[in-house]
Structures are given as structure tokens and as C-alpha cells.
Write a protein that holds these residues in place. Structure first.
Motif, PDB file in Angstrom:
ATOM      1  N   GLY A  13       7.457  11.139  -1.547  1.00 49.38           N
ATOM      2  CA  GLY A  13       7.680  12.256  -2.154  1.00 49.38           C
ATOM      3  C   GLY A  13       6.584  12.363  -3.344  1.00 49.38           C
ATOM      4  N   ALA A  14       6.797  13.186  -4.305  1.00 49.04           N
ATOM      5  CA  ALA A  14       5.642  13.362  -5.427  1.00 49.04           C
ATOM      6  C   ALA A  14       5.139  12.037  -6.123  1.00 49.04           C
ATOM      7  CB  ALA A  14       6.462  14.257  -6.453  1.00 49.04           C
ATOM      8  N   GLN A  15       3.802  11.873  -6.365  1.00 53.21           N
ATOM      9  CA  GLN A  15       3.383  10.766  -7.017  1.00 53.21           C
ATOM     10  C   GLN A  15       3.496  10.969  -8.573  1.00 53.21           C
ATOM     11  OE1 GLN A  15       1.914   7.999  -6.690  1.00 53.21           O
ATOM     12  NE2 GLN A  15       1.311   7.933  -4.356  1.00 53.21           N
ATOM     13  N   LYS A  66      -8.861   0.543 -19.401  1.00 53.80           N
ATOM     14  CA  LYS A  66      -8.134   1.836 -18.703  1.00 53.80           C
ATOM     15  C   LYS A  66      -8.438   1.702 -17.364  1.00 53.80           C
ATOM     16  CE  LYS A  66      -8.698   6.976 -19.210  1.00 53.80           C
ATOM     17  NZ  LYS A  66      -9.378   7.992 -19.918  1.00 53.80           N
ATOM     18  N   ASP A  67      -7.276   1.530 -16.638  1.00 52.45           N
ATOM     19  CA  ASP A  67      -7.463   1.513 -14.979  1.00 52.45           C
ATOM     20  C   ASP A  67      -7.922   2.517 -14.445  1.00 52.45           C
ATOM     21  OD1 ASP A  67      -6.269  -0.471 -12.880  1.00 52.45           O
ATOM     22  OD2 ASP A  67      -6.050   1.594 -12.137  1.00 52.45           O
ATOM     23  N   SER A  68      -8.936   2.350 -13.275  1.00 50.00           N
ATOM     24  CA  SER A  68      -9.604   3.500 -12.930  1.00 50.00           C
ATOM     25  C   SER A  68      -8.909   4.277 -11.863  1.00 50.00           C
ATOM     26  CB  SER A  68     -10.999   2.917 -12.114  1.00 50.00           C
ATOM     27  OG  SER A  68     -10.426   2.015 -11.035  1.00 50.00           O
ATOM     28  N   SER A  69      -7.731   3.891 -11.652  1.00 51.40           N
ATOM     29  CA  SER A  69      -6.770   4.682 -10.577  1.00 51.40           C
ATOM     30  C   SER A  69      -6.383   6.106 -11.307  1.00 51.40           C
ATOM     31  CB  SER A  69      -5.449   3.899 -10.462  1.00 51.40           C
ATOM     32  OG  SER A  69      -4.912   3.691 -11.496  1.00 51.40           O
ATOM     33  N   GLY A  70      -6.465   6.017 -12.767  1.00 48.56           N
ATOM     34  CA  GLY A  70      -5.832   7.242 -13.569  1.00 48.56           C
ATOM     35  C   GLY A  70      -4.487   7.120 -13.717  1.00 48.56           C
ATOM     36  N   PHE A  71      -3.683   6.220 -13.198  1.00 46.87           N
ATOM     37  CA  PHE A  71      -2.195   6.233 -13.122  1.00 46.87           C
ATOM     38  C   PHE A  71      -1.834   5.480 -14.636  1.00 46.87           C
ATOM     39  CE2 PHE A  71      -2.511   7.212  -8.734  1.00 46.87           C
ATOM     40  CZ  PHE A  71      -1.760   8.012  -8.649  1.00 46.87           C
ATOM     41  N   ASP A  72      -0.551   5.436 -15.123  1.00 44.43           N
ATOM     42  CA  ASP A  72       0.383   4.814 -15.824  1.00 44.43           C
ATOM     43  C   ASP A  72       1.624   4.376 -14.988  1.00 44.43           C
ATOM     44  OD1 ASP A  72      -0.792   4.602 -18.723  1.00 44.43           O
ATOM     45  OD2 ASP A  72      -1.023   6.823 -18.274  1.00 44.43           O
ATOM     46  N   LEU A  73       1.813   3.159 -14.825  1.00 41.31           N
ATOM     47  CA  LEU A  73       2.705   2.791 -13.744  1.00 41.31           C
ATOM     48  C   LEU A  73       3.737   1.839 -14.618  1.00 41.31           C
ATOM     49  CD1 LEU A  73       1.066   1.505 -10.375  1.00 41.31           C
ATOM     50  CD2 LEU A  73       1.928   3.607 -11.170  1.00 41.31           C
ATOM     51  N   ASP A  74       4.920   2.523 -14.828  1.00 43.68           N
ATOM     52  CA  ASP A  74       6.114   2.078 -15.743  1.00 43.68           C
ATOM     53  C   ASP A  74       6.501   0.677 -15.055  1.00 43.68           C
ATOM     54  OD1 ASP A  74       6.406   4.182 -17.418  1.00 43.68           O
ATOM     55  OD2 ASP A  74       7.663   5.140 -16.226  1.00 43.68           O
ATOM     56  N   ASN A  75       6.875  -0.310 -15.708  1.00 37.53           N
ATOM     57  CA  ASN A  75       7.660  -1.662 -15.110  1.00 37.53           C
ATOM     58  C   ASN A  75       9.056  -1.199 -14.773  1.00 37.53           C
ATOM     59  OD1 ASN A  75       5.485  -3.825 -16.166  1.00 37.53           O
ATOM     60  ND2 ASN A  75       5.773  -2.526 -17.956  1.00 37.53           N
ATOM     61  N   GLN A  76       9.182  -1.120 -13.661  1.00 36.20           N
ATOM     62  CA  GLN A  76      10.523  -0.683 -13.072  1.00 36.20           C
ATOM     63  C   GLN A  76      11.654  -1.550 -12.898  1.00 36.20           C
ATOM     64  OE1 GLN A  76       9.311   1.864  -9.706  1.00 36.20           O
ATOM     65  NE2 GLN A  76       9.091   3.531 -11.037  1.00 36.20           N
ATOM     66  N   GLY A 131       0.859  -1.298  -0.079  1.00 43.21           N
ATOM     67  CA  GLY A 131      -0.098   0.066  -0.069  1.00 43.21           C
ATOM     68  C   GLY A 131       0.873   1.218  -0.008  1.00 43.21           C
ATOM     69  N   ALA A 132       1.970   1.310  -0.413  1.00 41.40           N
ATOM     70  CA  ALA A 132       2.803   2.438  -0.475  1.00 41.40           C
ATOM     71  C   ALA A 132       3.653   2.364  -1.573  1.00 41.40           C
ATOM     72  CB  ALA A 132       3.754   2.490   0.904  1.00 41.40           C
ATOM     73  N   GLY A 133       3.777   3.509  -2.366  1.00 35.96           N
ATOM     74  CA  GLY A 133       4.457   3.672  -3.640  1.00 35.96           C
ATOM     75  C   GLY A 133       3.735   4.277  -4.706  1.00 35.96           C
ATOM     76  N   HIS A 134       4.013   4.325  -5.875  1.00 34.68           N
ATOM     77  CA  HIS A 134       3.670   5.201  -7.043  1.00 34.68           C
ATOM     78  C   HIS A 134       2.081   4.352  -7.161  1.00 34.68           C
ATOM     79  CE1 HIS A 134       3.905   6.728 -11.470  1.00 34.68           C
ATOM     80  NE2 HIS A 134       3.044   7.427 -10.617  1.00 34.68           N
ATOM     81  N   GLY A 135       1.137   5.465  -7.262  1.00 28.64           N
ATOM     82  CA  GLY A 135      -0.221   4.904  -7.371  1.00 28.64           C
ATOM     83  C   GLY A 135      -1.038   4.663  -6.167  1.00 28.64           C
ATOM     84  N   GLN A 136      -0.393   4.606  -4.989  1.00 27.04           N
ATOM     85  CA  GLN A 136      -0.993   4.229  -3.734  1.00 27.04           C
ATOM     86  C   GLN A 136      -1.430   5.230  -2.867  1.00 27.04           C
ATOM     87  OE1 GLN A 136      -1.514   0.760  -3.261  1.00 27.04           O
ATOM     88  NE2 GLN A 136      -0.793   0.817  -5.349  1.00 27.04           N
ATOM     89  N   ASP A 137      -2.088   5.189  -1.866  1.00 26.54           N
ATOM     90  CA  ASP A 137      -2.432   6.301  -1.032  1.00 26.54           C
ATOM     91  C   ASP A 137      -1.067   7.014  -0.106  1.00 26.54           C
ATOM     92  OD1 ASP A 137      -5.124   5.874  -1.658  1.00 26.54           O
ATOM     93  OD2 ASP A 137      -5.471   4.528   0.203  1.00 26.54           O
ATOM     94  N   SER A 138      -0.264   6.000   0.101  1.00 18.25           N
ATOM     95  CA  SER A 138       0.919   6.528   0.663  1.00 18.25           C
ATOM     96  C   SER A 138       2.086   6.521  -0.321  1.00 18.25           C
ATOM     97  CB  SER A 138       1.211   5.796   2.098  1.00 18.25           C
ATOM     98  OG  SER A 138       2.620   6.258   2.393  1.00 18.25           O
ATOM     99  N   PRO A 139       3.111   7.550  -0.440  1.00 16.73           N
ATOM    100  CA  PRO A 139       4.146   7.343  -1.275  1.00 16.73           C
ATOM    101  C   PRO A 139       5.176   6.722  -0.653  1.00 16.73           C
ATOM    102  CG  PRO A 139       3.954   9.461  -0.555  1.00 16.73           C
ATOM    103  CD  PRO A 139       2.810   8.865  -0.036  1.00 16.73           C
ATOM    104  N   LEU A 140       5.286   6.565   0.704  1.00 12.63           N
ATOM    105  CA  LEU A 140       6.190   6.415   1.424  1.00 12.63           C
ATOM    106  C   LEU A 140       6.315   4.793   1.910  1.00 12.63           C
ATOM    107  CD1 LEU A 140       9.077   7.395   2.686  1.00 12.63           C
ATOM    108  CD2 LEU A 140       7.777   7.822   4.684  1.00 12.63           C
TER     109      LEU A 140
END
Length: 527
Positions: free
Chosen positions: A446-448, A500-510, A371-380
């Protein structure tokens, strides 16, 4: 970027309580020549530096027209392909395993598969936080192999039925998923398929694959063309049961029936929903297979994140003929304090996402928060580690006492039963050190935005830094993220199912690569 000072302040709030053996672990930090060093049961592991970062955009597609996503669930290097060029650039072939397809809004009839990529690493040891390197890991897509049942029927990412199974000659009874139409909510003839949520991958020398599954949980063997040729059914204590009967559903409704109700929601015993065989690895000689539950079974504290820390490591001899059950051990997963949760919900277990055999009963294990990271409620993220565990002094619990349908290694509150010595667990490599991440323009917290690490890191793979055999004990540890196929321009079902994911995000494969030094004469590498 998230500052080192802020990261250290948060670290002080995060309590690591992995095991009573932790006191026997020597940990060194803030050394000028390395990031972290751990000695576990006499063996020393050194995290030297973050060596690379790269990504593949979320909009890329495979040769069948489906979105290339989720393939950080596991990885396997073709170790014979790994080379260091005269210019210092490394190249090699890596197989990457996606899980059950796009499933943030319901599971789909996505055919399980494995992707083949070329990976290129161009070392940038001079990168600093003030002068960060651009991405220096390049991924080139090459091929995809789709998995089928023994009779050639495609496997599926749909959840298994609450009752029933499917049978093939020479195989144990397997989970089955029954679906209407095309399994994507469209028209079709319907059908029955083996449900597989792929999570662990081993590449054999003959080109075949072992794949561990979160649904069953089972371990499957596929030939080099993707046809199932063997299935390992676990002991009865691990098989999920509802009302006394085996029940494979993980309570993951399909996109065409989101209101489906599984009653009861959770199995009474066996693997917890969506917490099956997450970690899979093999010995360097290819003779012994190890598979680890993501967290505790339900009867052993698996129903709560505060009590689900005692996981089962199951060992199989695969040296000749069919796999043979050889041993079983208890692995105590780490726990951490979640700063976003109230005190009554802490500490939480950092469930594991991958394991990698090193030597003499020692393994790397990827344990992390959620639950933490890009596209999640908490970035940390506060716990995202490649740690070490050692089974040298652990109790072999194989036997009817702990393996029967009523067998339990701990009570429902997660208290380990007397007489069982678990593996020793030692903290090691922290993914979240911003003083290293910032050297490649990425961050934890930090920033999303696209520079933020994704939530799910679920794979580990080692290749030698000398480009040959690792005799100097220096290795590159690769890890890929699972982006859950989250994109605003996605496709499934051979390109016929746009989403189209309802989150609104595009998450790269990192992907990240860490330079590490392993204990002397480690042989995690199968050449």
C-alpha cells in the motif's frame, strides 16, 4: 489499507520451499480462534492474534546525543522485571541493540552500544479492522551502555581492514578498523578500533551481555558497564578468507572514502559480506549459547540469493569459564518467489535475522525477504516470518572435515553434501497478515507512509501472558524493526555529526507484539 483479498492473491504466487521435511509439518489456517497453527516434530505452535503495535519517532536521541535508531537488530528482556498489573497492563525492561550506526551512505565511527527501555503493553483484544486500535505499545527510553575493547578503547561501526588484526592478552586475534581523523570525515588523531556490527543480544543474570557480530563474525561478551571480557572466534570454515588469508573486510566503505576498493570484493570462503552471526540465543538455564549465520558461507553457495540457504548453527557451552565449542548443525533457510524478479532469479533465500531458543532443540527463527517496506522500492513484503526449526535429528557436523578452512557442507551451487541431515524447518507466524495488522492501523503493502511496515524486522523476544512464568503456555512474542537510522534530522558522534538521509524518508522505530501459544511446558523464559 492493503486488502486481505490482495494479500491472499499474492500469497498464491509465493512458493514456500523451505525443506523436504516441510511435508511432515502440519499447518492450519483460517480457523476462527487463531490465525495460524503449526505442528513441528510433534510440537504445536499457535499464532493467536496480533496483540500490539507501537513506535518511537526517528528523531529521538540517546543520552550521548546520537540518534536512537537501528535498535531492532536484537532485543533481550530483563525477564525479572516483567509484570502484569491489576488493570491488565504489562510493563517490563527491554534492552535493544542497534547495529553499526547510520550507514546508508557509508559506514561511520559509531560506537557500538545497547539501549535500555521500559516497554508497556496495553492489550486491545477488541480491536478490529473497522475499529482499529491506536498504538498500544509505549516505549520509554532509560539509558545507554557503550561498548569498549578490553583496554577501554571504544568499539566502532566502521568496516574491518582487509588485512591485519588487533591483539589483547587472553583474547584471540580480533578484527581491526584503521581510520583517519575522527572517523566521520572530520579532523582528529585517527586510530585503530575493534569493528562490530552488532546483530544478536543475550542478557545474562549478572547483567553482562553476549553480542554476536556480523563483521567478524565473532561473539563478544561485555560486562555490565560495556567492557569486553571475552571473545569467541569461530571455526576456520566460517572465518572469511581472501587469497588464503583471513580477511575481515565486508566491503562496506567508510563515509570518508566511499571510493575504497576491496579486491577481491567477496571472500573466497567463510561468511559472506554482511551475512555474519545474525542470530543469537541462549538456553533457559543459561548454560548453552547458540549462534546462526545469516545465510550460507561463501564456499557453500553464499554468493547468490538463489543458493545461500544452508546456514550453520554453532553451539557453545558457556556454563563455566571460557566458552567451549560444543556442536554445529545445518539449518535450511526457506525460499520464496519474488514477484519483482525474473524467473532466473527465483526462488530466493529468506535470510534469517534472529533466533530464539524454545525447548528440546526447537527454536524460533525470523526469516524474511529484503527490499520491501517503508522507504523501499516495493511496499509489499512476501516473506516475513517467525518460523520454527528443530535440530533433534540433525547431524552434528563439528569436526575438521567441515570446520577446516577448506571445509564445506555444500557445493558452491548450494547443494548439501550427502550424509548431512539438516534441521527440520517448519513455517509458522506470518508478520504480513493484513487482517491482523489493520486492527492496529498498520499494513503490509500500500501507500508509502508511516502506517507501512518497515523493511527490516530483526529481533524476537518472549514474555509470559500470565505476567509470571508462562505455565499456561501463552506468550507475547515481541519484534522490533531496524530502521537503519533513516531520518531527516539525525545525529552521530555525540551530536557533532548531523545528517539527513538522502532517501527523504523518516522511518519510525516500529514494534509488534504477537500473542502465541507455545508447546506444552516450554521454557524460553529465564526468570
Amino acid at each position: 489499507m492493503f486488502s486481505l483479498r490482495s494479500w491472499l492473491a499474492l500469497l498464491l504466487l509465493t512458493v514456500w520451499t523451505a525443506t523436504s521435511d516441510a511435508a511432515a509439518t502440519t499447518v492450519s489456517r483460517n480457523h476462527p480462534s487463531f490465525v495460524n497453527q503449526t505442528t513441528c516434530n510433534g510440537n504445536t505452535y499457535t499464532y493467536q492474534e496480533l496483540a500490539g503495535y507501537g513506535f518511537l519517532p526517528s528523531t529521538r536521541r540517546d543520552k550521548f546525543g546520537d540518534t536512537l535508531g537501528g535498535f531492532g537488530s536484537s532485543l533481550a528482556f530483563d525477564t525479572g522485571s516483567w509484570r502484569k498489573g491489576r488493570n491488565g497492563v504489562y510493563t517490563g525492561i527491554v534492552w535493544l541493540l542497534p547495529d553499526r550506526g547510520w550507514n546508508t551512505e557509508g559506514t561511520l565511527n559509531f560506537q557500538a552500544r545497547v539501549h535500555k527501555f521500559e516497554v508497556q503493553l496495553t492489550p486491545k483484544p477488541g480491536a478490529t479492522t473497522k475499529k482499529p486500535s491506536s498504538p498500544n505499545i509505549k516505549l520509554t527510553y532509560l539509558d545507554t551502555i557503550r561498548f569498549t575493547a578490553p583496554d577501554g578503547t571504544p568499539c566502532t561501526g566502521l568496516d574491518g581492514d582487509i588485512e591485519g588484526s588487533i591483539s589483547f592478552r587472553g583474547f584471540p586475534d580480533l578484527p581491526v578498523a584503521t581510520y583517519p581523523g575522527d572517523g566521520f570525515g572530520g579532523k582528529g588523531k585517527g586510530g585503530r578500533r575493534i569493528p562490530i556490527d552488532c546483530e544478536g543480544l543475550v542478557l545474562n543474570r549478572d547483567g553482562s551481555f553476549w553480542v554476536s557480530d556480523e563483521y567478524g563474525p565473532f561473539v563478544y561478551k561485555f560486562d555490565k558497564r560495556g567492557k569486553m571480557i571475552e571473545a569467541i572466534r569461530p571455526n576456520d570454515a566460517i572465518l572469511p578468507r581472501r587469497n588464503g588469508s583471513v580477511s575481515f573486510s565486508a566491503d562496506s566503505p567508510p563515509v570518508f572514502n566511499l571510493d575504497e576498493v576491496i579486491d577481491p570484493e567477496n571472500p573466497d570462503t567463510g561468511r559472506a559480506n554482511n551475512q555474519g552471526f545474525e542470530g543469537l540465543t541462549i538456553s533457559d538455564d543459561g548454560r548453552t549459547l547458540y549462534v546462526l549465520l545469516q545465510s550460507a558461507a561463501d564456499q557453500e553457495g553464499g554468493l547468490a540469493k538463489q543458493t545461500n540457504r544452508y546456514s550453520r548453527l554453532v553451539v557453545y557451552d558457556v556454563s563455566r569459564g571460557k566458552a567451549r565449542y560444543e556442536a554445529e548443525y545445518v539449518v535450511p533457510l526457506p525460499q520464496f518467489n519474488d514477484p519483482t524478479a525474473k524467473a532466473s532469479k527465483n526462488p530466493k533465500t529468506a535470510a534469517q535475522s534472529e533466533i530464539h531458543h524454545i525447548k528440546d532443540g526447537q527454536f524460533l527463527v525470523l526469516a524474511r525477504d529484503s527490499g520491501a517496506g517503508h522507504g523501499q522500492d516495493s511496499p509489499l513484503s512476501v516473506y516475513r516470518h517467525a518460523d520454527v526449526f528443530d535440530i533433534a535429528q540433525a547431524t552434528n557436523i563439528k569436526g575438521n572435515r567441515y570446520d577446516s578452512a577448506k571445509g564445506a557442507i555444500a557445493d558452491t551451487n548450494g547443494v548439501l553434501k550427502s550424509g548431512i541431515t539438516p534441521a527440520k524447518y517448519c513455517t509458522f507466524l506470518d508478520f504480513n497478515v493484513n487482517s491482523q495488522l489493520n486492527r492496529f492501523g498498520v499494513q503490509n503493502g500500500g501507500a508509502q507512509d508511516a502506517t507501512l511496515l518497515n523493511e527490516k524486522w530483526e529481533s524476537l523476544g518472549l514474555v509470559p501472558a500470565d505476567g509470571r512464568n508462562g505455565d499456561d503456555d501463552e506468550w507475547y512474542l515481541f519484534s522490533f524493526s531496524d530502521n537503519d537510522f533513516i531520518t531527516q534530522n539525525g545525529f552521530m558522534n555525540g551530536g557533532k555529526f548531523p545528517y539527513k538521509d538522502s532517501s527523504g524518508f523518516d522511518l519510525d522505530n516500529q514494534v509488534l507484539a504477537f500473542k502465541v501459544k507455545l508447546p506444552s511446558r516450554s521454557r524460553p523464559y529465564r526468570d
